[in-house]
Design an enzyme around this catalytic site. Structure first.
Site, PDB file in Angstrom:
ATOM      1  N   ASP A   1      -1.629   7.062  -0.610  1.00 15.21           N
ATOM      2  CA  ASP A   1      -0.301   7.660  -0.734  1.00 15.21           C
ATOM      3  C   ASP A   1      -0.332   9.155  -0.430  1.00 15.21           C
ATOM      4  O   ASP A   1       0.600   9.700   0.175  1.00 15.21           O
ATOM      5  CB  ASP A   1       0.251   7.443  -2.147  1.00 15.21           C
ATOM      6  CG  ASP A   1       0.678   6.011  -2.392  1.00 15.21           C
ATOM      7  OD1 ASP A   1       0.647   5.209  -1.424  1.00 15.21           O
ATOM      8  OD2 ASP A   1       1.028   5.681  -3.536  1.00 15.21           O
ATOM      9  N   MET A   2      -1.395   9.837  -0.853  1.00 13.45           N
ATOM     10  CA  MET A   2      -1.532  11.261  -0.557  1.00 13.45           C
ATOM     11  C   MET A   2      -1.570  11.502   0.951  1.00 13.45           C
ATOM     12  O   MET A   2      -0.947  12.429   1.471  1.00 13.45           O
ATOM     13  CB  MET A   2      -2.814  11.816  -1.193  1.00 13.45           C
ATOM     14  CG  MET A   2      -2.811  11.882  -2.694  1.00 13.45           C
ATOM     15  SD  MET A   2      -4.403  12.520  -3.294  1.00 13.45           S
ATOM     16  CE  MET A   2      -4.199  12.351  -5.077  1.00 13.45           C
ATOM     17  N   VAL A   3      -2.316  10.651   1.646  1.00 13.34           N
ATOM     18  CA  VAL A   3      -2.430  10.790   3.105  1.00 13.34           C
ATOM     19  C   VAL A   3      -1.091  10.501   3.773  1.00 13.34           C
ATOM     20  O   VAL A   3      -0.685  11.205   4.709  1.00 13.34           O
ATOM     21  CB  VAL A   3      -3.526   9.847   3.650  1.00 13.34           C
ATOM     22  CG1 VAL A   3      -3.562   9.875   5.174  1.00 13.34           C
ATOM     23  CG2 VAL A   3      -4.887  10.244   3.082  1.00 13.34           C
ATOM     24  N   THR A   4      -0.379   9.480   3.297  1.00  8.61           N
ATOM     25  CA  THR A   4       0.932   9.147   3.854  1.00  8.61           C
ATOM     26  C   THR A   4       1.896  10.313   3.717  1.00  8.61           C
ATOM     27  O   THR A   4       2.578  10.698   4.676  1.00  8.61           O
ATOM     28  CB  THR A   4       1.522   7.917   3.130  1.00  8.61           C
ATOM     29  OG1 THR A   4       0.640   6.807   3.280  1.00  8.61           O
ATOM     30  CG2 THR A   4       2.880   7.551   3.707  1.00  8.61           C
TER      31      THR A   4
ATOM     32  N   ASP B   1      -1.013   7.750   9.882  1.00 11.93           N
ATOM     33  CA  ASP B   1      -0.367   6.466   9.638  1.00 11.93           C
ATOM     34  C   ASP B   1      -1.381   5.329   9.712  1.00 11.93           C
ATOM     35  O   ASP B   1      -1.199   4.282   9.085  1.00 11.93           O
ATOM     36  CB  ASP B   1       0.744   6.262  10.673  1.00 11.93           C
ATOM     37  CG  ASP B   1       1.836   5.323  10.173  1.00 11.93           C
ATOM     38  OD1 ASP B   1       2.060   5.297   8.951  1.00 11.93           O
ATOM     39  OD2 ASP B   1       2.452   4.635  10.995  1.00 11.93           O
TER      40      ASP B   1
ATOM     41  N   ASP C   1      -4.143   6.017   6.387  1.00 16.25           N
ATOM     42  CA  ASP C   1      -3.749   5.570   5.050  1.00 16.25           C
ATOM     43  C   ASP C   1      -3.821   4.046   4.919  1.00 16.25           C
ATOM     44  O   ASP C   1      -4.231   3.518   3.883  1.00 16.25           O
ATOM     45  CB  ASP C   1      -2.355   6.090   4.671  1.00 16.25           C
ATOM     46  CG  ASP C   1      -1.257   5.640   5.634  1.00 16.25           C
ATOM     47  OD1 ASP C   1      -1.539   4.854   6.549  1.00 16.25           O
ATOM     48  OD2 ASP C   1      -0.118   6.106   5.480  1.00 16.25           O
TER      49      ASP C   1
ATOM     50  N   ARG D   1      -6.775  -0.792   2.752  1.00 13.23           N
ATOM     51  CA  ARG D   1      -7.522  -2.036   2.947  1.00 13.23           C
ATOM     52  C   ARG D   1      -8.943  -1.915   2.403  1.00 13.23           C
ATOM     53  O   ARG D   1      -9.488  -2.868   1.830  1.00 13.23           O
ATOM     54  CB  ARG D   1      -7.540  -2.414   4.424  1.00 13.23           C
ATOM     55  CG  ARG D   1      -6.206  -2.953   4.931  1.00 13.23           C
ATOM     56  CD  ARG D   1      -6.322  -3.495   6.334  1.00 13.23           C
ATOM     57  NE  ARG D   1      -6.529  -2.429   7.306  1.00 13.23           N
ATOM     58  CZ  ARG D   1      -5.554  -1.742   7.880  1.00 13.23           C
ATOM     59  NH1 ARG D   1      -4.296  -1.986   7.569  1.00 13.23           N
ATOM     60  NH2 ARG D   1      -5.823  -0.796   8.760  1.00 13.23           N
TER      61      ARG D   1
ATOM     62  N   ASP E   1       5.426   3.984   3.273  1.00 13.56           N
ATOM     63  CA  ASP E   1       5.142   4.315   4.664  1.00 13.56           C
ATOM     64  C   ASP E   1       6.390   4.150   5.525  1.00 13.56           C
ATOM     65  O   ASP E   1       6.713   5.012   6.347  1.00 13.56           O
ATOM     66  CB  ASP E   1       4.020   3.407   5.179  1.00 13.56           C
ATOM     67  CG  ASP E   1       3.466   3.878   6.511  1.00 13.56           C
ATOM     68  OD1 ASP E   1       3.037   5.032   6.590  1.00 13.56           O
ATOM     69  OD2 ASP E   1       3.470   3.082   7.460  1.00 13.56           O
TER      70      ASP E   1
ATOM     71  N   ASP F   1       8.432   7.196   7.366  1.00 12.87           N
ATOM     72  CA  ASP F   1       8.503   7.143   8.836  1.00 12.87           C
ATOM     73  C   ASP F   1       9.875   7.575   9.334  1.00 12.87           C
ATOM     74  O   ASP F   1      10.005   8.182  10.396  1.00 12.87           O
ATOM     75  CB  ASP F   1       8.210   5.724   9.341  1.00 12.87           C
ATOM     76  CG  ASP F   1       6.732   5.396   9.326  1.00 12.87           C
ATOM     77  OD1 ASP F   1       5.913   6.310   9.112  1.00 12.87           O
ATOM     78  OD2 ASP F   1       6.395   4.209   9.519  1.00 12.87           O
TER      79      ASP F   1
END
Length: 207
Positions: free
Chosen positions: A29-32, A66, A69, A74, A87, A91
């Site tokens: 979630d941080m990366v998203t 995208d 994350d 996974r 996500d 977007d």
């Protein structure tokens, strides 16, 4: 189609990075969120000031998050509905910033109302493409068809704007945006047609 092959390739490339970030305690979630903030910043700071190449380059780097994350989720074994929902929602912010940033530049300082209008058309139609699919899935149908999915739209706008930023004539971006708007409209029609066929009552069996 582009989404499928691009994601498979990017997953192989960015899996080591995803593992590294997980070891640092970074969550998907941080990366998203960080990726979306980066795209929005590049689009709304660099595009409106005429830095089309650098805006496209910076946005491309953050768009790659995208894939990162999803790979992280996974690897953690926790890919689920929340991550996909977050996500998808973010977007829409990124897409709006990209086309909106271009529209601001060309309407204000770029001297091209045509290009600004095409960018806005792509923004509206791209949002409609996403909505048609989401609404279909909300009603229990599928609409995984179309010639202009998000991956294709992103590649088109980033490459087109980046090339113009390097000195390619503006008509190149106008053609790209025009074709993208048409392709998005066709995609909307394809998805609506697919849902319509699913919604029709099944023919009665022959007696």
């Amino acid at each position: 189609m582009l989404n499928k092959y691009a994601r498979a390739f990017a997953t192989r490339i960015f899996t080591p990075l995803a593992r590294f970030l997980l070891r640092l305690g970074v969550t998907p979630d941080m990366v998203t969120i960080a990726g979306t903030v980066g795209v929005v910043a590049c689009a709304l700071v660099l595009y409106p000031t005429g830095h089309l190449f650098w805006g496209s380059l910076g946005a491309t780097v953050f768009v790659l998050s995208d894939t990162v994350d999803g790979t992280m989720a996974r690897l953690r074994g926790r890919s689920g509905n929340w991550g996909a929902y977050l996500d998808s929602c973010l977007d829409r912010f990124a897409d709006a910033a990209l086309f909106g940033g271009l529209a601001v530049w060309f309407a204000r300082d770029g001297g091209s109302d045509l290009t600004a209008g095409l960018a806005l058309a792509c923004l509206a139609l791209g949002s409609t493409v996403s909505y048609v699919k989401a609404r279909a899935e909300g009603l229990g149908y599928t609409a995984n068809v179309g010639i202009a999915e998000r991956g294709e739209r992103l590649v088109a706008v980033l490459v087109g704007a980046g090339f113009v930023g390097l000195g390619v004539p503006l008509v190149f971006l106008q053609v790209v945006l025009g074709l993208l708007a048409v392709a998005s409209l066709v995609t909307v029609a394809q998805r609506m047609g697919t849902v319509h066929r699913q919604a029709l009552p099944a023919p009665a069996p022959d007696a």
